[in-house]
Design a protein around this motif. Structure first.
Motif, PDB file in Angstrom:
ATOM      1  N   GLY A  77       0.794  -1.225   0.000  1.00  0.00           N
ATOM      2  CA  GLY A  77       0.000   0.000   0.000  1.00  0.00           C
ATOM      3  C   GLY A  77       0.827   1.277   0.000  1.00  0.00           C
ATOM      4  O   GLY A  77       2.037   1.279   0.289  1.00  0.00           O
ATOM      5  N   ILE A  82       4.782   5.760   1.896  1.00  0.00           N
ATOM      6  CA  ILE A  82       4.866   7.034   2.629  1.00  0.00           C
ATOM      7  C   ILE A  82       5.846   6.912   3.797  1.00  0.00           C
ATOM      8  O   ILE A  82       6.729   7.758   3.986  1.00  0.00           O
ATOM      9  CB  ILE A  82       3.451   7.463   3.103  1.00  0.00           C
ATOM     10  CG1 ILE A  82       2.651   7.956   1.895  1.00  0.00           C
ATOM     11  CG2 ILE A  82       3.521   8.535   4.194  1.00  0.00           C
ATOM     12  CD1 ILE A  82       1.180   8.200   2.166  1.00  0.00           C
ATOM     13  N   HIS A 103      -3.049  11.975   4.698  1.00  0.00           N
ATOM     14  CA  HIS A 103      -3.533  10.693   5.228  1.00  0.00           C
ATOM     15  C   HIS A 103      -2.851  10.378   6.557  1.00  0.00           C
ATOM     16  O   HIS A 103      -1.721  10.795   6.802  1.00  0.00           O
ATOM     17  CB  HIS A 103      -3.219   9.616   4.185  1.00  0.00           C
ATOM     18  CG  HIS A 103      -3.697   8.254   4.534  1.00  0.00           C
ATOM     19  ND1 HIS A 103      -2.858   7.259   4.945  1.00  0.00           N
ATOM     20  CD2 HIS A 103      -4.945   7.714   4.513  1.00  0.00           C
ATOM     21  CE1 HIS A 103      -3.554   6.154   5.166  1.00  0.00           C
ATOM     22  NE2 HIS A 103      -4.820   6.403   4.906  1.00  0.00           N
ATOM     23  N   SER A 105      -1.270   7.976   7.602  1.00  0.00           N
ATOM     24  CA  SER A 105       0.048   7.323   7.536  1.00  0.00           C
ATOM     25  C   SER A 105       1.163   8.355   7.698  1.00  0.00           C
ATOM     26  O   SER A 105       2.249   8.032   8.187  1.00  0.00           O
ATOM     27  CB  SER A 105       0.222   6.556   6.228  1.00  0.00           C
ATOM     28  OG  SER A 105      -0.093   7.381   5.137  1.00  0.00           O
ATOM     29  N   THR A 154      -0.904  16.461  -0.098  1.00  0.00           N
ATOM     30  CA  THR A 154      -1.692  15.529  -0.914  1.00  0.00           C
ATOM     31  C   THR A 154      -2.244  16.263  -2.134  1.00  0.00           C
ATOM     32  O   THR A 154      -2.851  17.308  -1.988  1.00  0.00           O
ATOM     33  CB  THR A 154      -2.884  14.982  -0.085  1.00  0.00           C
ATOM     34  OG1 THR A 154      -2.363  14.362   1.082  1.00  0.00           O
ATOM     35  CG2 THR A 154      -3.688  13.978  -0.858  1.00  0.00           C
ATOM     36  N   ALA A 184      -1.632   9.531  -4.206  1.00  0.00           N
ATOM     37  CA  ALA A 184      -2.300   8.225  -4.140  1.00  0.00           C
ATOM     38  C   ALA A 184      -3.510   8.190  -5.074  1.00  0.00           C
ATOM     39  O   ALA A 184      -3.764   7.189  -5.739  1.00  0.00           O
ATOM     40  CB  ALA A 184      -2.746   7.944  -2.705  1.00  0.00           C
ATOM     41  N   HIS A 185      -4.232   9.301  -5.128  1.00  0.00           N
ATOM     42  CA  HIS A 185      -5.475   9.321  -5.917  1.00  0.00           C
ATOM     43  C   HIS A 185      -5.270   9.823  -7.347  1.00  0.00           C
ATOM     44  O   HIS A 185      -6.236  10.057  -8.060  1.00  0.00           O
ATOM     45  CB  HIS A 185      -6.528  10.186  -5.213  1.00  0.00           C
ATOM     46  CG  HIS A 185      -6.988   9.582  -3.930  1.00  0.00           C
ATOM     47  ND1 HIS A 185      -8.029   8.699  -3.857  1.00  0.00           N
ATOM     48  CD2 HIS A 185      -6.516   9.692  -2.664  1.00  0.00           C
ATOM     49  CE1 HIS A 185      -8.198   8.304  -2.607  1.00  0.00           C
ATOM     50  NE2 HIS A 185      -7.284   8.895  -1.861  1.00  0.00           N
ATOM     51  N   SER A 210      -1.031   5.183  -5.505  1.00  0.00           N
ATOM     52  CA  SER A 210      -1.736   4.013  -5.009  1.00  0.00           C
ATOM     53  C   SER A 210      -2.472   3.445  -6.213  1.00  0.00           C
ATOM     54  O   SER A 210      -3.471   4.006  -6.649  1.00  0.00           O
ATOM     55  CB  SER A 210      -2.707   4.517  -3.941  1.00  0.00           C
ATOM     56  OG  SER A 210      -3.283   3.481  -3.273  1.00  0.00           O
ATOM     57  N   LYS A 213      -6.367   2.375  -6.092  1.00  0.00           N
ATOM     58  CA  LYS A 213      -7.483   3.299  -5.845  1.00  0.00           C
ATOM     59  C   LYS A 213      -8.277   3.563  -7.127  1.00  0.00           C
ATOM     60  O   LYS A 213      -9.493   3.458  -7.117  1.00  0.00           O
ATOM     61  CB  LYS A 213      -6.971   4.602  -5.249  1.00  0.00           C
ATOM     62  CG  LYS A 213      -6.384   4.375  -3.844  1.00  0.00           C
ATOM     63  CD  LYS A 213      -6.456   5.616  -3.014  1.00  0.00           C
ATOM     64  CE  LYS A 213      -5.709   5.512  -1.708  1.00  0.00           C
ATOM     65  NZ  LYS A 213      -6.050   4.343  -0.891  1.00  0.00           N
ATOM     66  N   TYR A 412     -12.906   7.575   8.630  1.00  0.00           N
ATOM     67  CA  TYR A 412     -12.210   6.781   7.602  1.00  0.00           C
ATOM     68  C   TYR A 412     -13.219   6.115   6.692  1.00  0.00           C
ATOM     69  O   TYR A 412     -14.043   5.370   7.173  1.00  0.00           O
ATOM     70  CB  TYR A 412     -11.343   5.710   8.267  1.00  0.00           C
ATOM     71  CG  TYR A 412     -10.162   5.362   7.396  1.00  0.00           C
ATOM     72  CD1 TYR A 412      -8.905   5.881   7.648  1.00  0.00           C
ATOM     73  CD2 TYR A 412     -10.330   4.546   6.290  1.00  0.00           C
ATOM     74  CE1 TYR A 412      -7.832   5.594   6.814  1.00  0.00           C
ATOM     75  CE2 TYR A 412      -9.260   4.263   5.460  1.00  0.00           C
ATOM     76  CZ  TYR A 412      -8.018   4.785   5.733  1.00  0.00           C
ATOM     77  OH  TYR A 412      -6.951   4.515   4.905  1.00  0.00           O
ATOM     78  N   PRO A 414     -11.931   9.712   4.870  1.00  0.00           N
ATOM     79  CA  PRO A 414     -10.687   9.744   4.103  1.00  0.00           C
ATOM     80  C   PRO A 414      -9.423   9.459   4.920  1.00  0.00           C
ATOM     81  O   PRO A 414      -8.338   9.451   4.347  1.00  0.00           O
ATOM     82  CB  PRO A 414     -10.657  11.187   3.575  1.00  0.00           C
ATOM     83  CG  PRO A 414     -11.303  11.982   4.663  1.00  0.00           C
ATOM     84  CD  PRO A 414     -12.362  11.083   5.250  1.00  0.00           C
TER      85      PRO A 414
HETATM   86  C1  LIG Z   1      -4.335  10.326   0.216  1.00  0.00           C
HETATM   87  C2  LIG Z   1      -4.032   8.926   0.682  1.00  0.00           C
HETATM   88  N1  LIG Z   1      -2.755   8.569   0.873  1.00  0.00           N
HETATM   89  C3  LIG Z   1      -2.422   7.332   1.291  1.00  0.00           C
HETATM   90  C4  LIG Z   1      -3.377   6.398   1.556  1.00  0.00           C
HETATM   91  C5  LIG Z   1      -2.964   5.023   2.020  1.00  0.00           C
HETATM   92  O1  LIG Z   1      -3.120   4.133   0.972  1.00  0.00           O
HETATM   93  P1  LIG Z   1      -3.075   2.560   1.150  1.00  0.00           P
HETATM   94  O2  LIG Z   1      -4.394   2.163   1.663  1.00  0.00           O
HETATM   95  O3  LIG Z   1      -2.775   2.074  -0.224  1.00  0.00           O
HETATM   96  O4  LIG Z   1      -1.985   2.233   2.104  1.00  0.00           O
HETATM   97  C6  LIG Z   1      -4.728   6.720   1.382  1.00  0.00           C
HETATM   98  C7  LIG Z   1      -5.776   5.733   1.682  1.00  0.00           C
HETATM   99  O5  LIG Z   1      -6.932   6.008   1.743  1.00  0.00           O
HETATM  100  C8  LIG Z   1      -5.056   8.030   0.936  1.00  0.00           C
HETATM  101  O6  LIG Z   1      -6.335   8.395   0.749  1.00  0.00           O
END
Ligand SMILES: Cc1ncc(COP(=O)(O)O)c(C=O)c1O
Length: 441
Positions: A77, A82, A103, A105, A154, A184-185, A210, A213, A412, A414
């Motif tokens: 993921g 990240i 996010h 993370s 982001t 990611a998006h 990602s 997604k 969650y 987002p």
């Molecule tokens: C903007 C963003 N970054 C990172 C992630 C984490 O992605 P993953 O679920 O692939 O680890 C997400 C997950 O929703 C996200 O929306």
């Protein structure tokens, strides 16, 4: 219910959520059977922690396609990408600037790197209740005040709003700050002229994609990309850092899926698929607009993220009705609007179903509309690294104001924190808390 039982049931739903593939193998039929490609790093196979042959070639080819200096495949993921990217650059006590709509993370990365965080508030759109872009003047003003090792942001946002990365990259260079863009998006961006330039193409130092997604890949397929002009860093540190977080048994089916996904997106068929999707979305919107349905649209908005609202209907009610009456699930909703995610795998018939169902729901007048209220500027009392494993006590909600939270408030998706551990509880947060509040001592 067991996992086996859960998945053996027919899931009768139309999902406008991640992953976009609609539970169908899109570019590699082998993925109907995971087992026949599930090897470990046996003799003659490559090693993800030190790639030299097949993985090395696939990563190099992807980097070339994306115009990156280097691309790493990640099978755990965007989260792992990240964490690894942050750990590669940030040393303990380095000061970093983080956009608040990142996010969760990224917060975890702050703990792991022992960084000192300052939060940066992105712009907002009050009418839609969403974060929008990064204001470049405000960013420059902030970067000029302190020496930041990295700026993490982001783009596109969950709802599809893009910032001016080219300008942001220049500002970050000027202040000797690494720019990491969580894209990611935005995994489709390199593959259609009708979408946006990727953050790497616009000069970001590090980007994360990602692929599950919106690009049709399986869950957990991600890329970590290094920009052509990154400076003062030995690229090998990224591999070293990935190896800290990544399993030593990476999934070959997922690695293969990443490679197939990129090959597909880079093919004529892949580009046509994106073009067709954009055309269908365009028609979808035109048709629904006649029923008073509004779509979020702006020149920096990615149309594949369908953000929809209808005056007089709250996003929560719209979401519930679509689910209860038509089994259609959105990715997320707020008091104003609902977000339907599309991507590789969103068929014309799926969009048609969404359109017909939305038409029926929005013509029901018995709903009410609420106003969105944005989170206040965070008051960081204890830095993320010092929040982990800390002692805490419970207090009644009445006594929680301005105490330091031990918990996050995190819708969650987002996955954007409204309150993180170590931050003071402000009046605005109280509505989200239960009676017993965990506060740090
Ligand atoms: C903007 C963003 N970054 C990172 C992630 C984490 O992605 P993953 O679920 O692939 O680890 C997400 C997950 O929703 C996200 O929306």
């Amino acid at each position: 219910m067991s996992i086996i039982k859960l998945l053996s049931k027919k899931i009768d739903r139309t999902l406008f959520t991640t992953p976009s593939h609609s539970q169908k193998a899109l570019f590699n039929q082998n993925f109907n059977c995971f087992y026949n490609h599930d090897f470990s790093e046996i003799d003659g196979f490559d090693n993800l922690s030190n790639p030299k042959s097949s993985i090395f070639h696939a990563q190099s080819k992807t980097a070339e396609i994306l115009n990156a200096k280097k691309t790493f495949f990640i099978t755990q993921g965007a989260t792992t990408a990240i964490l690894a990217a942050m750990k590669a650059i940030i040393n303990p006590a380095d000061r970093v600037l983080v956009a608040r709509n990142c996010h969760k993370s990224v917060f975890n990365g702050l703990i792991l790197t022992a960084a000192y965080v300052d939060w940066f508030m992105p712009e907002t759109d009050e009418n839609w209740g969403i974060y929008t872009h990064i204001d470049t003047d405000k960013l420059e003003a902030t970067l000029s005040l302190n020496q930041y090792k990295m700026f993490i942001m982001t783009s596109p946002t969950y709802e599809g709003i893009n910032s001016d990365i080219e300008k942001i990259a220049k500002i970050c260079k000027k202040y000797d700050t690494y720019l990491m863009v969580d894209e990611a998006h935005g995994s489709l961006y390199n593959f259609s002229d009708k979408l946006f330039k990727s953050a790497i193409a616009q000069g970001a130092d590090i980007t994360i994609n990602s692929l599950h997604k919106t690009a049709g890949a399986l869950n957990q397929c991600a890329l970590l990309n290094i920009g052509q002009n990154i400076q003062k860093v030995d690229i090998d540190i990224f591999q070293k850092s990935i190896n800290l977080f990544h399993t030593s048994s990476p999934s070959y089916p997922l690695l293969e899926n990443i490679e197939s996904c990129i090959n597909f997106l880079n093919s004529k068929e892949g580009k046509n698929e994106i073009d067709n999707l954009l055309n269908e979305i365009d028609k979808f919107k035109k048709d629904l607009s006649r029923f008073g349905v509004e779509f979020f649209e702006s020149e920096n908005h990615d149309p594949t993220k369908i953000l929809v609202r209808k005056e007089g209907i709250s996003g929560f009610d719209l979401s519930d009705s679509m689910f209860d009456e038509f089994n259609i699930e959105d990715e997320l909703n707020n008091s104003v609007a609902c977000l339907y995610l599309t991507g590789i795998g969103t068929t014309k018939s799926k969009l048609e179903k969404l359109k017909n169902s939305l038409k029926k729901v929005v013509t029901n007048p018995s709903f009410k509309f609420e106003k969105v209220d944005f989170q206040p500027f965070p008051l960081v009392k204890i830095q993320p690294v010092d929040t982990f494993n800390r002692d805490y006590i419970f207090v009644n909600k009445d006594e929680a104001l301005l105490k330091i939270s031990n918990k996050m408030i995190m819708p969650y998706p987002p996955g954007i924190g409204l309150l993180y551990p170590g931050e003071a509880i402000q009046k605005w947060h109280l509505d989200y808390l239960n009676n017993d509040v965990e506060i740090m001592v």
